[in-house]
Scaffold this active site. Sequence first.
Site, short mmCIF file in Angstrom:
data_model
loop_
_atom_site.label_atom_id
_atom_site.label_comp_id
_atom_site.label_asym_id
_atom_site.label_seq_id
_atom_site.Cartn_x
_atom_site.Cartn_y
_atom_site.Cartn_z
N PHE A 168 0.71 -0.39 -4.81
CA PHE A 168 -0.68 -0.06 -5.12
C PHE A 168 -1.01 1.35 -4.64
O PHE A 168 -0.70 1.69 -3.49
CB PHE A 168 -1.63 -1.05 -4.43
CG PHE A 168 -1.60 -2.43 -5.03
CD1 PHE A 168 -2.56 -2.81 -5.96
CD2 PHE A 168 -0.63 -3.35 -4.67
CE1 PHE A 168 -2.54 -4.08 -6.51
CE2 PHE A 168 -0.60 -4.62 -5.21
CZ PHE A 168 -1.57 -4.99 -6.13
N SER A 205 0.86 -1.19 0.00
CA SER A 205 0.00 0.00 0.00
C SER A 205 0.90 1.23 0.00
O SER A 205 1.56 1.52 0.99
CB SER A 205 -0.91 0.00 1.23
OG SER A 205 -1.80 -1.09 1.19
N HIS A 206 0.91 1.95 -1.09
CA HIS A 206 1.83 3.07 -1.28
C HIS A 206 1.21 4.35 -0.73
O HIS A 206 0.37 4.98 -1.37
CB HIS A 206 2.13 3.23 -2.78
CG HIS A 206 3.32 4.08 -3.06
ND1 HIS A 206 3.75 4.38 -4.32
CD2 HIS A 206 4.19 4.72 -2.22
CE1 HIS A 206 4.82 5.15 -4.27
NE2 HIS A 206 5.10 5.36 -3.01
N GLN A 207 1.64 4.75 0.48
CA GLN A 207 1.03 5.90 1.15
C GLN A 207 1.90 7.15 1.13
O GLN A 207 1.39 8.26 1.25
CB GLN A 207 0.74 5.54 2.61
CG GLN A 207 -0.12 4.32 2.79
CD GLN A 207 -0.22 3.94 4.25
OE1 GLN A 207 -0.94 4.57 5.02
NE2 GLN A 207 0.52 2.93 4.65
#
Length: 733
Positions: free
Chosen positions: A133, A64-66
């Site tokens: 993502f 999870s690309h935050q």
Amino acid sequence: MLQTVLIIAGILASWAAFAAWLSHRQGISLHQALLYAPLKLAFRIDDSSLRAAQTPGPVIYAISHQSRLDPALMLSVLPNDTLHILDEPSARAMWLEPWRELARTIAFKAQHVFVNRRLTRRLKGNGRLAVYFPFDAEPDVKSFRLYRAVAKIAVSADAKVVPIYIRGSSHLPGAYEPAAKTPRQLLPKLKIMALPARTISELVDEAGPIGVTTSNALFDRVAEARFFSQGRPKTIFHAVRSAALLYGAGRVIAEDVAGDKLTYRALFARSRMLSGKLVEIGTSGDIVGLLLPNAAQSMAVFLALQSAGRVVAMMGSGVGPVDLVRDGTIRFVVTSRSHVEKARLGEDIAAITAAGGRVVYVEDLEDSVTAVERVAGWFAWRARRLPRLADDAAVVLFKQTPDGQRGVVLSHANLIANAAQIEARLVLSRSDTILSVLPLHTALGLTVGLILPLMKGVRALAYPSPLHMRQIPQVAATRRPTILFATDALLSAYGKAAQTSDFESLRLIVSGGERLRVATRQLWVDRFGKTIMEGYGLTEASPVVAVNSITHGRPGTVGRLLPGMRMRLEPIEGFEQGGRLQISGPNIAKRYLGTEEPIAGNGWFDTGDIVSVDREGYLTALGRAGRLAAADGSMISLAQVEEAAEAVWPEAVHAAIALKSPTGGDRIVLVTTEPEADRAVLARQWKRLGFEAGALPATVLSVRSMPTTANGRVDYAKLAELAEEALGLSSAA
């Protein structure tokens, strides 16, 4: 000069020694460890779950690309033979160059994703891929293409998937989420959550009785990484205090229409002052009744009771059996004189007193707080009075059963888990305001009106009664909330009473507690241009089990199962559609009040509800197992009878009940608010629309208004009494 050289040499030696230890511990190269070491120290990174990342290939790391820092972290800790598929900004950023040298990277546009045969071949050769993502709890159609593509690659290569979520990354200065929605911290504590490796086929099989599509199986697994990243369970007091430190003690978190407005600091200071008096009531672990309206002050009192180590029994008018006071289970009830007067609870208070209970008024507690205690409360606002454990009982909620009210004991861990599950499915931020209208003594009202907003930094706007149909739309128009949870009956009433502009600020409307009627859904679309998201839950599940979201929604269903939960269906003899739903998860209550026997003794809780599940994982509620009628040799769902009646008279409210027939079997009675209801008309339309002949009600009764419970749900017990009286019968099924 020599001293400076020695200091630098000492620092470098310490850095090298720490890097060598990390290399050995994490199984990464020394080069990776040298670049990871300063990040681990600066952000106090918890990487204890990273052993899952060392699984043999073929494997896909679903990240999870935050924030902009995420690729640097992953390049440092994932095996150095991993191919990292980066977004274009990360692939070009100059500052990332030292980390990009740790492994091979390629740039990729998520919006133009396609299944690359070279990637599949790499995986089949026991390779590893790291896919970043775009982080969103509700990805749009374009973003979801990446899930489909990656799932297809994983299936083709028979690759395992390891989802990775970095808790705290969204608070970094380089986070992608706007600062207005997520607070920023210079050096937040980070936690890397990597779940055990699973193949897509394993995820599909684990999803439920008929599985789900591969893309949804992958999406759900990524959401689970976010949910489990919250770490070890906490108490409610601890969880809300952590939120106060994250979102800022000066943030206004609770307010009501009476004008009371509380920041986190004021909320805790007030609860600190009151808890000093509440510790004198009973002992730690005692059950104390709370009889207060939906208001900012009520939240402070609730938190005070938690600080004092008491189990809070949520009570309302007629909610909370007096028998529990009489037998000593509940010895104290906390309320306020103003609430007793406004809600006309004099008889309830008299009954509690007559049963031997002691009524404690908030006004008296506040008057007894000294000036010194007030000052101490503001200075020591973060301190709790008595320690509790996450698995200890936190609240008792009462649900109506055919045998009367039954207390459900929910732990701190149960309620916190459900709030985290909701957050992992729905997009919530500190720019949101929840209009809290459901009573706090209901499971949904407590979780989404108090626990969820306090834990997630979402402002709660409390309104004392959900039954003020005209006033609530006016409050929405002036205070402009963004989120509303309510029942179908309430949403229907609000929609009819409101002006077309009253609800324009709402971006998320969720219906729960009863079936959402087509007429109510269409009313909100036609009048306000808003789509209602239907959900499903029950008190024993704290309470939310499934919910539709803006991007994962299907009308007529109650949505998809929340992260961290599992389900299975038990067949029902004589009923071919769906089955009896059984669920498991960290949000399932431990026990009922008055017994130590676990609710889910074998790990599964029988909901008593009948549902069907499609290949996308959407649940359709078909009714209660207790609301099945035996007619013409088959089992009929009374909920489906109501849906059929709605197709004939869409503007009316319908409720179906089953009364015992003197000749055996059940007699289906339809109670409706349609003034011109006629069984002959219903029979003609029934046949024309193709509904099951055996489900046609034997009797149709018209009423001016449908009897409802305190939170706006249809009161079937009262309906049965009305039907028996009208038909001269003696008992309901």
